[in-house]
Design a protein around this motif. Structure first.
Motif, PDB file in Angstrom:
ATOM      1  N   ASN A   1       0.729  -1.264   0.193  1.00 29.09           N
ATOM      2  CA  ASN A   1      -0.127   0.034   0.015  1.00 29.09           C
ATOM      3  C   ASN A   1       0.737   1.207   0.012  1.00 29.09           C
ATOM      4  OD1 ASN A   1      -2.549  -1.587   0.038  1.00 29.09           O
ATOM      5  ND2 ASN A   1      -2.221  -1.785   2.189  1.00 29.09           N
ATOM      6  N   GLY A   2       2.118   1.159  -0.373  1.00 32.39           N
ATOM      7  CA  GLY A   2       3.157   2.445  -0.387  1.00 32.39           C
ATOM      8  C   GLY A   2       3.722   2.825   0.656  1.00 32.39           C
ATOM      9  N   GLU A   3       3.573   1.779   1.740  1.00 33.45           N
ATOM     10  CA  GLU A   3       4.088   2.354   3.206  1.00 33.45           C
ATOM     11  C   GLU A   3       5.534   1.816   2.967  1.00 33.45           C
ATOM     12  OE1 GLU A   3       2.125  -1.957   4.083  1.00 33.45           O
ATOM     13  OE2 GLU A   3       2.018  -0.263   2.552  1.00 33.45           O
ATOM     14  N   LEU A   4       6.273   2.638   4.002  1.00 31.80           N
ATOM     15  CA  LEU A   4       7.701   2.452   4.020  1.00 31.80           C
ATOM     16  C   LEU A   4       7.838   1.580   5.387  1.00 31.80           C
ATOM     17  CD1 LEU A   4      10.797   2.726   3.323  1.00 31.80           C
ATOM     18  CD2 LEU A   4      10.793   4.984   4.929  1.00 31.80           C
ATOM     19  N   ILE A   5       8.426   0.230   5.236  1.00 32.21           N
ATOM     20  CA  ILE A   5       8.620  -0.586   6.235  1.00 32.21           C
ATOM     21  C   ILE A   5      10.314  -0.739   6.723  1.00 32.21           C
ATOM     22  CG2 ILE A   5       8.290  -2.889   6.955  1.00 32.21           C
ATOM     23  CD1 ILE A   5       6.269  -3.224   5.057  1.00 32.21           C
ATOM     24  N   LEU A   6      10.350  -0.520   8.137  1.00 35.67           N
ATOM     25  CA  LEU A   6      12.021  -0.431   8.335  1.00 35.67           C
ATOM     26  C   LEU A   6      11.883  -1.444   9.375  1.00 35.67           C
ATOM     27  CD1 LEU A   6      12.371   3.573   8.612  1.00 35.67           C
ATOM     28  CD2 LEU A   6      13.240   1.781   6.826  1.00 35.67           C
ATOM     29  N   ASP A   7      12.767  -2.733   9.236  1.00 37.27           N
ATOM     30  CA  ASP A   7      12.667  -3.661  10.080  1.00 37.27           C
ATOM     31  C   ASP A   7      14.119  -3.847  10.693  1.00 37.27           C
ATOM     32  OD1 ASP A   7      11.973  -6.008  11.339  1.00 37.27           O
ATOM     33  OD2 ASP A   7      11.305  -7.042   9.656  1.00 37.27           O
TER      34      ASP A   7
ATOM     35  N   GLU B   1       0.788   6.421   4.744  1.00 34.52           N
ATOM     36  CA  GLU B   1      -0.625   7.324   4.486  1.00 34.52           C
ATOM     37  C   GLU B   1      -2.150   6.443   4.655  1.00 34.52           C
ATOM     38  OE1 GLU B   1      -1.778  10.120   0.860  1.00 34.52           O
ATOM     39  OE2 GLU B   1       0.034   9.274   0.790  1.00 34.52           O
ATOM     40  N   ASP B   2      -2.743   7.080   5.581  1.00 36.58           N
ATOM     41  CA  ASP B   2      -4.067   6.358   5.795  1.00 36.58           C
ATOM     42  C   ASP B   2      -5.201   6.826   4.583  1.00 36.58           C
ATOM     43  OD1 ASP B   2      -5.131   8.882   6.270  1.00 36.58           O
ATOM     44  OD2 ASP B   2      -5.885   8.390   8.465  1.00 36.58           O
ATOM     45  N   GLU B   3      -6.306   6.300   4.636  1.00 36.86           N
ATOM     46  CA  GLU B   3      -7.186   6.349   3.753  1.00 36.86           C
ATOM     47  C   GLU B   3      -7.526   8.242   3.527  1.00 36.86           C
ATOM     48  OE1 GLU B   3      -9.406   5.041   7.348  1.00 36.86           O
ATOM     49  OE2 GLU B   3      -7.501   4.622   6.246  1.00 36.86           O
ATOM     50  N   ASN B   4      -7.465   8.603   4.606  1.00 35.86           N
ATOM     51  CA  ASN B   4      -7.654  10.147   4.418  1.00 35.86           C
ATOM     52  C   ASN B   4      -6.659  11.031   4.093  1.00 35.86           C
ATOM     53  OD1 ASN B   4     -10.479   9.727   5.449  1.00 35.86           O
ATOM     54  ND2 ASN B   4      -9.498   9.358   7.441  1.00 35.86           N
TER      55      ASN B   4
END
Length: 290
Positions: free
Chosen positions: A215-221, A259-262
């Motif tokens: 969904n375009g999120e950045l994941i830092l693990d 980024e959420d749906e809003n």
């Protein structure tokens, strides 16, 4: 048999932690471990004292309160593939490239089992060294956090040597985090984000493996399994000037910026020890001029 010892003229809890790193970790040469090494703190406090001391020690210029300055000069530094970069939220990219233009709203939710552990860390370390001042209670209402990017610049070439992200609670002006941020290339060749939190005679370094979600999120693990992977490291100097490090495989840190749906920007951070959730931090990321 020679016994390596931590620097003795300091608080006992700092000496004890450092001695544990020496006994259970490994000695290393910083020249050959550029992916791991970062600035160390001194004994007389961390916080903003550390920033001034680091600049003075390395003859650097401190640049503060500048607009449109980011944790990363460019998202391209993370070496994403073209399709990953195209999928990554534009708002997430802007936050990392222009971090100083944003402020944060902060919420924390603790696993009740680990609240005593957090309290001990806070009492023995956080308040005294002015670092990692995380509230040891669940917050019913979000707290405002200031977000400042401080650049330490070489006078010779005007290049930024260190980027420091300083975050404080607005209500108390107390520092919650003061860390040196950048990227590093692991022995595997993987490019990661590196956050260095100075401690007396050493630091806590978190290396985070970046990826882009569906969904375009950045994941830092930081869920590495062995020394040389992404993960959590303690580093220190002993009293003989030797460098030591300890990879703590039981500690995991995962941050998702999305980024959420809003269209609002958020970050959710989960800390784990021994596969148990310790605490969840939620940040709402807000443009200062909105």
């Amino acid at each position: 048999m020679k016994v390596n010892l931590a620097y003795t003229m300091q608080q006992f809890q700092d000496w004890f932690t450092q001695q544990w790193v020496i006994l259970s970790g490994r000695q290393f040469d910083p020249i050959n471990y550029s992916w791991l090494i970062g600035p160390f703190g001194n004994l007389n406090g961390i916080g903003e004292v550390f920033i001034n001391e680091l600049a003075a020690t390395e003859n650097l210029i401190i640049k503060r309160n500048t607009e449109s300055t980011g944790l990363l000069s460019s998202i391209q530094l993370l070496d994403f593939k073209e399709d990953e970069l195209n999928n990554l939220s534009r708002k997430v990219i802007d936050f990392y490239e222009n971090t100083s233009d944003y402020e944060l709203q902060f919420l924390v939710k603790w696993n009740p089992f680990f609240i005593p552990f957090g309290y001990i860390v806070n009492r023995l370390f956080s308040k005294r060294i002015n670092q990692l001042n995380i509230p040891i209670r669940n917050l019913k209402n979000s707290e405002a956090i200031t977000s400042e990017i401080i650049s330490l610049i070489s006078p010779d070439n005007q290049q930024v040597k260190y980027t420091i992200w300083l975050r404080k609670f607005k209500s108390s002006n107390r520092i919650i985090y003061s860390g040196v941020y950048g990227t590093c290339k692991l022995p595997s060749g993987r490019t990661c984000i590196k956050a260095v939190f100075p401690l007396p005679k050493g630091n806590a370094t978190v290396i985070l493996n970046p990826s882009v979600g569906n969904n375009g999120e950045l994941i830092l693990d930081s869920s590495g399994k062995k020394y040389g992977d992404a993960g959590f490291y303690f580093l220190l100097n002993d009293r003989g000037g030797n460098y030591w490090s300890r990879f703590v495989s039981t500690f995991k840190d995962k941050l998702v910026v999305y980024e959420d749906e809003n269209g609002s920007l958020y970050a959710k951070q989960n800390l784990e020890i021994w596969k148990n959730n310790v605490a969840t931090f939620t940040y709402k990321i807000i443009l200062k001029n909105d």
